[in-house]
Design a protein around this motif. Structure first.
Motif, PDB file in Angstrom:
ATOM      1  N   TRP A  17       0.334  -1.131   0.168  1.00  0.00           N
ATOM      2  CA  TRP A  17      -0.023  -0.204   0.031  1.00  0.00           C
ATOM      3  C   TRP A  17       0.456   1.364  -0.310  1.00  0.00           C
ATOM      4  CZ3 TRP A  17      -4.459   1.996  -1.080  1.00  0.00           C
ATOM      5  CH2 TRP A  17      -5.254   3.097  -0.671  1.00  0.00           C
ATOM      6  N   PHE A  18       2.109   1.862   0.846  1.00  0.00           N
ATOM      7  CA  PHE A  18       2.626   2.014   1.212  1.00  0.00           C
ATOM      8  C   PHE A  18       3.422   2.670  -0.099  1.00  0.00           C
ATOM      9  CE2 PHE A  18       1.728   2.043   5.734  1.00  0.00           C
ATOM     10  CZ  PHE A  18       1.891   3.721   5.360  1.00  0.00           C
ATOM     11  N   ASN A  19       3.949   1.887  -0.560  1.00  0.00           N
ATOM     12  CA  ASN A  19       5.052   1.502  -2.297  1.00  0.00           C
ATOM     13  C   ASN A  19       3.508   2.595  -3.244  1.00  0.00           C
ATOM     14  OD1 ASN A  19       6.047   0.519  -4.138  1.00  0.00           O
ATOM     15  ND2 ASN A  19       7.418  -0.369  -3.297  1.00  0.00           N
ATOM     16  N   LYS A  37       1.485   4.376  -2.802  1.00  0.00           N
ATOM     17  CA  LYS A  37       1.476   5.758  -2.088  1.00  0.00           C
ATOM     18  C   LYS A  37       2.726   6.898  -3.146  1.00  0.00           C
ATOM     19  CE  LYS A  37      -2.909   6.143  -1.581  1.00  0.00           C
ATOM     20  NZ  LYS A  37      -4.029   7.326  -1.894  1.00  0.00           N
ATOM     21  N   SER A  38       3.771   6.402  -3.003  1.00  0.00           N
ATOM     22  CA  SER A  38       4.733   6.403  -2.644  1.00  0.00           C
ATOM     23  C   SER A  38       4.955   7.081  -4.295  1.00  0.00           C
ATOM     24  CB  SER A  38       5.976   5.978  -2.925  1.00  0.00           C
ATOM     25  OG  SER A  38       5.915   4.473  -3.445  1.00  0.00           O
TER      26      SER A  38
END
Lengths: 478, 260
Positions: free
Chosen positions: A353-355, A357-358
């Motif tokens: 998920w963070f990847n 968004k990054s």
């Protein structure tokens, strides 16, 4: 009772063949027209070079994996193709010849492949008498001879025939013709050729040369011829890759064929699994993407690195002790590791998920998400969930490592000798790629000496077996 | 020798090989007629396997000649000799270990291939059809040696006796006129040996092959072969049918180490 399944039916053959060619072209065309323009130059370059390395790795697999001739000079074929075609292009295109660039590139691919193929005969001939380590040394020497020869070819007094190909500087090709889809097509062709070879009786003659040369010779396989053909085939494909590189990079340097490059290609084949086309392709792609992906990490201090190394040694020793005391067989422990496995899958999902968004480059994003998703699917959705506790075990070890790293680093800071000499030193993770390759090579050789994929190839059958459906007609008798 | 007689399938004339000072095979001569079941026996180190290596081209004879159907084959490379119709098995089994049982036999058929490498690399119908044809032929041969149920197993995973039979099937796949078997019964139990005798006889009677075999098991050789040559220290000491070999004092001396 086993029977031979016949794969051939005349009516469908040409339809399928035509359809697959069209599908490949459409797929590459779609990537070229729809996806490539949206990426920035850096990403396109990473992807293109990764595909080139995958091509080299698959072509080396024909020599090293399928025919079993350990060649360590593969990058030499690559630069021979690059220099031969690059020189012709720089001298002739737009000066004496005016031609459609696409057709010219095709012509150059033929020139480079023929040049590298001839070099393949030159290396293949000594292989008539040499085996194993000795052949590896000869091919290594061949690679160095090519590099040093090119280094001295600057048109001056040390050059043969006063041929000027840039010497230790670079050869300027001056025309950027290669597009992403050219390289994609070459990779597909290389894979197709290897696969076709293995599917027919000719491939078996190559495999038998690898398995037992004396026996192959005794049943009528001309092993000498087979070895030379393998060198020519692998060399020509690498030469074609070199041509595409020369017309992509627009300059070629002697160090593109350095020994380090050859080692890297060998490492790709060995890690992927000697003889496995799928393995060579995936390893070739991964080992060229990973160093780039490492660039996003911040520099790491030498003491921290040392602490991690010490920590890994401690953790591995600890893990060995745990297994010795058979805590592995303990029910409570395995329940714990299973829970940890689930937790780590959750952590992976969060990381995805963070990847997502990054703002990192989309190439690396897609690859990271792909690998993570594949791991989660393999761990949670395949019926054989035996890997989940093992994954949990691994995750516990990683957590322990992270925990003990901090006190070890603090301890190291207290030692004056280490503090005075190493405290200011930092490394960028991408500089550590050779160490990383070496470590992954060691780990693969210890855990799975036949390479990650061994002799397996990707097939729908294998995928079906992974997901628990036993495939027909594969029972192994006692 | 009369002029009208066709040449022998295999003819050794004073074949000799020296390794430095050691004469491994010394002026050995014998003739094998078409359809023979021919035995080559002798104590350990007598030069039997070296003799096989001479016939199949692994070594070149120092002097003397070896003729196959009247044509000299001494000095030819092994794959050419295999192409002419001589194929062998090995004393220490040499299978293509990581290939499947079926693939091992298909490799044996490779020398009869007609499609070009180009058509294989582009996977043209001719190459596919030929590969299928060879697989069918290999399956037939696996039936002859009774291995069709393990066709897809890795050949290294087979038990010893089956590996020996697989080697015979692989050699048969080259469609040889002369089949050389190097200790085919080594390591087999009595029942397996009986089955093997039956198989070898069938290979001769039904498939019309000429067979030359090395074997240590006397009951096996005497029960199977019609003519026998005995070697000792590289020299030929006896030649004839089993009955005369059994009584030959030189042979008894060679095996028991007694003075005649």
């Amino acid at each position: 009772m086993a029977t031979v399944a016949h794969s051939y039916s005349p009516a469908r053959f040409w339809t399928v063949r035509l359809a697959s060619v069209v599908a490949v072209l459409l797929f590459l065309g779609a990537i070229q027209l729809l996806i490539i323009p949206k990426l920035n130059g850096y990403d396109v370059r990473i992807l293109t070079l990764a595909l080139l390395m995958a091509t080299l790795s698959v072509s080396l697999n024909i020599v090293n994996g399928i025919t079993g001739q350990f060649s360590m000079g593969h990058a030499a074929f690559y630069v021979i193709g690059a220099y031969a075609s690059g020189k012709v292009t720089s001298v002739m295109l737009d000066k004496s010849v005016h031609m459609n660039p696409q057709l010219w590139l095709l012509l150059m691919v033929v020139v480079g492949a023929v040049a590298a193929g001839i070099a393949g005969i030159v290396v293949g001939l000594p292989s008539l008498r040499l085996k194993g380590d000795y052949l590896a040394i000869v091919t290594m020497g061949f690679g160095e001879i090519v590099r040093i020869f090119i280094n001295n070819q600057d048109g001056g007094s040390s050059s043969l025939f006063h041929l000027d190909i840039g010497g230790s500087y670079q050869l300027k090709v001056g025309h950027k013709i290669t597009e992403f889809w050219h390289i994609g097509l070459l990779l597909v062709i290389t894979i197709a050729i290897s696969r076709n070879l293995l599917k027919t009786i000719h491939g078996l003659s190559f495999l038998s040369t690898r398995e037992d040369e004396l026996a192959a010779n005794a049943v009528g396989v001309n092993t000498t011829m087979t070895k030379v053909v393998a060198f020519v085939l692998g060399g020509a494909l690498a030469g074609a890759a070199g041509v595409l590189f020369a017309h992509y990079n627009t300059t070629v340097a002697p160090d593109d064929g350095a020994m380090a490059q050859s080692f890297l290609i060998v490492a790709m084949v060995v890690i992927g699994g000697m003889g496995s086309i799928t393995g060579a392709c995936i390893a070739g792609f991964a080992l060229s993407i990973v160093p780039e992906a490492l660039r996003r990490f911040p520099p790491i201090g030498a003491i921290d690195l040392l602490a991690i190394v010490v920590g890994i040694i401690a953790v591995i020793t600890l893990a060995g002790q745990l297994t010795k005391r058979s805590i592995d067989q303990n029910k409570g422990w395995s329940a714990f590791t299973t829970v940890m496995g689930y937790l780590f899958c959750l952590a992976l999902a969060v990381a995805i998920w963070f990847n997502f968004k990054s703002t990192v480059s989309p190439v690396i994003k897609v690859i990271f998400i792909g690998i993570s998703l594949a791991s989660i699917v393999a761990l949670l959705l395949t019926p054989a969930k035996a890997s989940l506790p093992r994954f949990g075990h691994f995750s516990v070890l990683v957590l322990v490592l992270l925990a003990i790293k901090v006190p070890i680093a603090a301890l190291l800071h207290k030692i004056p000798l280490v503090e005075n000499n190493l405290a200011q030193t930092t490394y960028t993770p991408s500089d550590l790629r050779w160490a990383l390759f070496a470590i992954s090579l060691i780990v693969v050789m210890l855990v799975r000496p036949q390479g990650i994929l061994g002799h397996y190839e990707w097939s729908w059958d294998l995928a079906a077996r992974l997901f628990g459906r036993p495939s027909a007609g594969k029972e192994v008798a006692a | 020798m009369s002029e009208a007689k066709p040449p022998a399938v295999l003819e050794l004339q004073e074949a000799t090989i020296r390794f430095g000072g050691l004469v491994a095979v010394n002026t050995v001569s014998f003739e094998i007629e078409k359809g023979d079941l021919f035995g080559l026996i002798g104590p350990n180190g007598a030069g039997k396997t070296t003799c096989f290596n001479l016939i199949t081209g692994v070594y070149k004879p120092t002097s003397g000649s070896i003729k196959f159907n009247g044509r000299s084959i001494s000095g030819l490379p092994p794959f050419k000799i295999a192409n002419m119709g001589i194929c062998r098995t090995f004393q220490n089994i040499r299978l293509f270990q990581s290939l499947s049982v079926l693939e091992n036999v298909v490799v044996g058929g490779f020398l009869r291939h007609k499609t070009t490498l180009g058509s294989a690399l582009t996977y043209l119908p001719s190459a596919i059809k030929e590969t299928d044809k060879f697989k069918d032929m290999a399956m037939e041969l696996l039936r002859v040696v009774d291995l069709e149920d393990v066709a897809n197993a890795r050949s290294a995973d087979l038990p010893y006796g089956k590996q020996r039979r697989l080697e015979i099937a692989r050699a048969m796949a080259t469609q040889p006129e002369l089949l050389l078997l190097d200790e085919p019964a080594a390591g087999m139990n009595p029942q397996e040996k009986m089955d093997l005798m039956e198989t070898v006889r069938r290979i001769r009677d039904e498939h019309g092959k000429t067979v030359l075999l090395i074997e240590h098991d006397m009951r096996f050789v005497m029960g199977l072969c019609e003519k026998i040559v005995v070697l000792d220290h590289g020299e030929e000491i006896a030649y004839g049918p089993p009955e005369s070999i059994r009584k030959d004092p030189k042979v008894i001396a060679a095996y028991l180490g007694e003075a005649v």
